[in-house]
Design an enzyme around this catalytic site. Structure first.
Site, mmCIF file in Angstrom:
data_model
loop_
_atom_site.group_PDB
_atom_site.id
_atom_site.type_symbol
_atom_site.label_atom_id
_atom_site.label_comp_id
_atom_site.label_asym_id
_atom_site.label_seq_id
_atom_site.Cartn_x
_atom_site.Cartn_y
_atom_site.Cartn_z
ATOM 1 N N LYS A 13 0.839 -1.210 0.000
ATOM 2 C CA LYS A 13 0.000 0.000 0.000
ATOM 3 C C LYS A 13 0.874 1.260 0.000
ATOM 4 O O LYS A 13 0.672 2.166 -0.805
ATOM 5 C CB LYS A 13 -0.938 0.015 1.231
ATOM 6 C CG LYS A 13 -1.844 -1.213 1.319
ATOM 7 C CD LYS A 13 -2.768 -1.159 2.531
ATOM 8 C CE LYS A 13 -2.079 -1.282 3.877
ATOM 9 N NZ LYS A 13 -1.415 -2.578 4.125
ATOM 10 N N ARG A 88 -10.236 0.256 8.379
ATOM 11 C CA ARG A 88 -9.682 -1.061 8.666
ATOM 12 C C ARG A 88 -10.650 -1.934 9.441
ATOM 13 O O ARG A 88 -10.324 -3.071 9.774
ATOM 14 C CB ARG A 88 -8.473 -0.832 9.545
ATOM 15 C CG ARG A 88 -7.205 -1.509 9.149
ATOM 16 C CD ARG A 88 -6.246 -1.158 10.262
ATOM 17 N NE ARG A 88 -4.969 -1.754 10.109
ATOM 18 C CZ ARG A 88 -3.980 -1.236 9.399
ATOM 19 N NH1 ARG A 88 -4.128 -0.119 8.763
ATOM 20 N NH2 ARG A 88 -2.831 -1.860 9.357
ATOM 21 N N ARG A 127 11.665 -5.330 5.398
ATOM 22 C CA ARG A 127 11.393 -3.920 5.082
ATOM 23 C C ARG A 127 12.264 -2.986 5.925
ATOM 24 O O ARG A 127 12.416 -3.170 7.128
ATOM 25 C CB ARG A 127 9.932 -3.576 5.344
ATOM 26 C CG ARG A 127 9.702 -2.050 5.285
ATOM 27 C CD ARG A 127 8.257 -1.652 5.329
ATOM 28 N NE ARG A 127 7.541 -2.241 6.415
ATOM 29 C CZ ARG A 127 6.218 -2.280 6.497
ATOM 30 N NH1 ARG A 127 5.495 -1.778 5.526
ATOM 31 N NH2 ARG A 127 5.639 -2.834 7.526
ATOM 32 N N ARG A 155 10.687 -0.830 11.328
ATOM 33 C CA ARG A 155 9.541 -0.530 12.190
ATOM 34 C C ARG A 155 9.495 -1.481 13.384
ATOM 35 O O ARG A 155 9.829 -2.649 13.264
ATOM 36 C CB ARG A 155 8.245 -0.657 11.377
ATOM 37 C CG ARG A 155 7.814 0.650 10.784
ATOM 38 C CD ARG A 155 6.714 0.536 9.766
ATOM 39 N NE ARG A 155 5.557 -0.259 10.158
ATOM 40 C CZ ARG A 155 4.481 -0.402 9.387
ATOM 41 N NH1 ARG A 155 4.433 0.188 8.208
ATOM 42 N NH2 ARG A 155 3.479 -1.135 9.781
ATOM 43 N N ARG A 166 -0.923 -9.066 13.130
ATOM 44 C CA ARG A 166 -1.465 -8.106 12.160
ATOM 45 C C ARG A 166 -2.223 -8.830 11.042
ATOM 46 O O ARG A 166 -3.278 -8.373 10.608
ATOM 47 C CB ARG A 166 -0.329 -7.261 11.577
ATOM 48 C CG ARG A 166 0.140 -6.179 12.556
ATOM 49 C CD ARG A 166 1.540 -5.688 12.260
ATOM 50 N NE ARG A 166 1.704 -5.081 10.965
ATOM 51 C CZ ARG A 166 2.874 -4.877 10.366
ATOM 52 N NH1 ARG A 166 4.005 -5.218 10.990
ATOM 53 N NH2 ARG A 166 2.940 -4.318 9.183
HETATM 54 P P1 AP5 Z 1 4.790 -1.648 1.960
HETATM 55 O O1 AP5 Z 1 4.510 -0.863 0.734
HETATM 56 O O2 AP5 Z 1 5.443 -0.961 3.087
HETATM 57 O O3 AP5 Z 1 3.444 -2.416 2.438
HETATM 58 P P2 AP5 Z 1 2.145 -1.890 3.186
HETATM 59 O O4 AP5 Z 1 0.971 -2.528 2.517
HETATM 60 O O5 AP5 Z 1 2.149 -0.404 3.275
HETATM 61 O O6 AP5 Z 1 2.361 -2.600 4.582
HETATM 62 P P3 AP5 Z 1 2.212 -2.050 6.062
HETATM 63 O O7 AP5 Z 1 2.978 -2.980 6.933
HETATM 64 O O8 AP5 Z 1 2.533 -0.581 6.134
HETATM 65 O O9 AP5 Z 1 0.698 -2.261 6.291
HETATM 66 P P4 AP5 Z 1 -0.028 -2.331 7.623
HETATM 67 O O10 AP5 Z 1 -1.430 -2.206 7.153
HETATM 68 O O11 AP5 Z 1 0.283 -3.522 8.439
HETATM 69 O O12 AP5 Z 1 0.599 -1.099 8.469
HETATM 70 P P5 AP5 Z 1 0.076 0.362 8.824
HETATM 71 O O13 AP5 Z 1 1.241 1.261 8.845
HETATM 72 O O14 AP5 Z 1 -1.118 0.731 8.034
HETATM 73 O O15 AP5 Z 1 5.645 -2.927 1.526
HETATM 74 C C1 AP5 Z 1 6.113 -3.855 2.484
HETATM 75 C C2 AP5 Z 1 7.489 -4.395 2.067
HETATM 76 O O16 AP5 Z 1 7.323 -5.178 0.878
HETATM 77 C C3 AP5 Z 1 8.509 -3.300 1.734
HETATM 78 O O17 AP5 Z 1 9.786 -3.719 2.152
HETATM 79 C C4 AP5 Z 1 8.437 -3.193 0.205
HETATM 80 O O18 AP5 Z 1 9.682 -2.766 -0.342
HETATM 81 C C5 AP5 Z 1 8.102 -4.628 -0.195
HETATM 82 N N1 AP5 Z 1 7.280 -4.707 -1.393
HETATM 83 C C6 AP5 Z 1 6.290 -3.847 -1.774
HETATM 84 N N2 AP5 Z 1 5.749 -4.235 -2.947
HETATM 85 C C7 AP5 Z 1 6.415 -5.372 -3.298
HETATM 86 C C8 AP5 Z 1 6.315 -6.265 -4.415
HETATM 87 N N3 AP5 Z 1 5.419 -6.054 -5.401
HETATM 88 N N4 AP5 Z 1 7.143 -7.338 -4.442
HETATM 89 C C9 AP5 Z 1 8.055 -7.543 -3.440
HETATM 90 N N5 AP5 Z 1 8.207 -6.736 -2.372
HETATM 91 C C10 AP5 Z 1 7.394 -5.668 -2.307
HETATM 92 O O19 AP5 Z 1 -0.448 0.133 10.340
HETATM 93 C C11 AP5 Z 1 0.457 -0.163 11.368
HETATM 94 C C12 AP5 Z 1 -0.297 -0.276 12.691
HETATM 95 O O20 AP5 Z 1 -0.925 0.993 13.000
HETATM 96 C C13 AP5 Z 1 -1.442 -1.293 12.738
HETATM 97 O O21 AP5 Z 1 -1.004 -2.604 13.020
HETATM 98 C C14 AP5 Z 1 -2.325 -0.695 13.846
HETATM 99 O O22 AP5 Z 1 -1.780 -0.965 15.127
HETATM 100 C C15 AP5 Z 1 -2.211 0.792 13.601
HETATM 101 N N6 AP5 Z 1 -3.234 1.294 12.662
HETATM 102 C C16 AP5 Z 1 -3.009 1.887 11.449
HETATM 103 N N7 AP5 Z 1 -4.176 2.229 10.871
HETATM 104 C C17 AP5 Z 1 -5.161 1.832 11.721
HETATM 105 C C18 AP5 Z 1 -6.571 1.864 11.663
HETATM 106 N N8 AP5 Z 1 -7.216 2.387 10.592
HETATM 107 N N9 AP5 Z 1 -7.274 1.348 12.717
HETATM 108 C C19 AP5 Z 1 -6.652 0.827 13.795
HETATM 109 N N10 AP5 Z 1 -5.299 0.745 13.907
HETATM 110 C C20 AP5 Z 1 -4.562 1.242 12.867
HETATM 111 MG MG MG Z 2 2.271 0.967 4.875
#
Ligand code: AP5
Ligand code: MG
Length: 209
Positions: A13, A88, A127, A155, A166
Site C-alpha cells: 500500500k 480497517r 522492510r 519498524r 497483524r
Molecule cells: P509496503 O509498501 O510498506 O506495504 P504496506 O501494505 O504499506 O504494509 P504495512 O505494513 O505498512 O501495512 P499495515 O497495514 O500492516 O501497516 P500500517 O502502517 O497501516 O511494503 C512492504 C514491504 O514489501 C517493503 O519492504 C516493500 O519494499 C516490499 N514490497 C512492496 N511491494 C512489493 C512487491 N510487489 N514485491 C516484493 N516486495 C514488495 O499500520 C500499522 C499499525 O498501525 C497497525 O497494526 C495498527 O496498530 C495501527 N493502525 C493503522 N491504521 C489503523 C486503523 N485504521 N485502525 C486501527 N489501527 C490502525
Molecule cells: Mg504501509
C-alpha cells in the site's frame, strides 16, 4: 479522485501510494504513518496508540476515526485523497461513509491489493525505510542505495510475532469491509504479486488512467 488502498500488511500500500500520488496529484494519507508520527512526538494520541501498534493490535476505532476525519477535512483534501490503512474495520468504513455523505462527496474507488499470506512475512521482516525521506525499501527485493543504507530504520511492529497478529487482525477485522465496498460497485481487485512497477500499472488500469 477520492480513493482507498486496502490490503494485508506488506501488500504494498505504501509503496504503491508513493508512485500513484504523482499521477493523481492527491495527498497520500496513511493512518499508520500518522500514528507513528504521533508516537514519535509523544502526543497523548501517540502514547495511547503505541502499545497497540507494537503488539500488532488495532488502535481503538474512536481514536483513529477522529484522527482521519479531521485530516480529510483539511483544505489539501478538497479535491481528493488517497487513504492507506483506513478504514480497517466495519465501524471505520461506516463512519467514513457517513462523514463523506454529510460533506456531499463520494468515494470513487477502493483498490484491494491482493497478496496471499505466504510471502507477507518475508516482505515485512525485510522492510526498511529512510528516516529522512520516508522512502520504503526491502533488503532483498529493493535494497536501499549505498548512500542511504547506513541510516535505514526498521519498524517496531515488523517482527514475525507482530506480523502474525497483524495478519490475523486483517482477516478478522479488515477483510469484512471488502463486501461493504463491493456492494457499492466501487471495489477494484488488483494482483499485488510481481514487480512493483507492474502492480502500479495494474492499479492505474483498474482506475481507468
Ligand atoms: P509496503 O509498501 O510498506 O506495504 P504496506 O501494505 O504499506 O504494509 P504495512 O505494513 O505498512 O501495512 P499495515 O497495514 O500492516 O501497516 P500500517 O502502517 O497501516 O511494503 C512492504 C514491504 O514489501 C517493503 O519492504 C516493500 O519494499 C516490499 N514490497 C512492496 N511491494 C512489493 C512487491 N510487489 N514485491 C516484493 N516486495 C514488495 O499500520 C500499522 C499499525 O498501525 C497497525 O497494526 C495498527 O496498530 C495501527 N493502525 C493503522 N491504521 C489503523 C486503523 N485504521 N485502525 C486501527 N489501527 C490502525
Ligand atoms: Mg504501509
Amino acid at each position: 479522485m477520492r480513493m482507498i488502498l486496502v490490503g494485508p500488511p506488506g501488500a504494498g500500500k505504501g509503496t504503491q501510494a508513493a508512485k500513484l500520488v504523482d499521477t493523481f496529484k492527491i495527498p497520500h494519507i496513511s493512518s499508520g504513518d500518522m500514528l507513528r508520527a504521533a508516537v514519535k512526538e509523544g502526543t497523548a494520541l501517540g502514547i495511547q496508540a503505541d502499545t497497540f501498534m507494537k503488539a500488532g493490535q488495532l488502535v481503538p476505532d474512536d481514536v483513529v476515526i477522529g484522527m482521519i476525519l479531521e485530516r480529510i477535512a483539511k483544505p489539501d483534501c478538497a479535491h481528493g485523497f488517497m487513504l492507506d490503512g483506513f478504514p480497517r474495520t466495519r465501524p471505520q468504513a461506516e463512519a467514513l461513509d457517513e462523514s463523506m455523505h454529510k460533506a456531499g462527496v463520494a468515494l470513487e474507488a477502493v483498490v484491494l491489493i491482493e497478496v496471499p499470506d505466504a510471502p507477507i512475512v518475508e516482505r515485512i521482516t525485510g522492510r526498511v525505510s529512510d528516516p529522512d525521506t520516508g522512502t520504503i525499501y526491502h533488503l532483498k527485493f529493493n535494497p536501499p542505495p549505498a548512500d542511504v543504507a547506513g541510516r535505514v530504520v526498521q519498524r517496531k511492529d515488523d517482527t514475525v510475532e507482530a506480523v502474525t497478529t497483524r495478519l490475523a487482525k486483517y482477516h478478522s477485522e479488515t477483510a469484512p469491509i471488502v463486501p461493504f465496498y463491493e456492494s457499492k460497485g466501487i471495489l477494484k481487485r488488483v494482483d499485488g504479486i510481481g514487480n512493483p512497477a507492474d502492480v502500479t500499472k495494474r492499479i492505474t488500469t483498474a482506475l481507468g488512467k
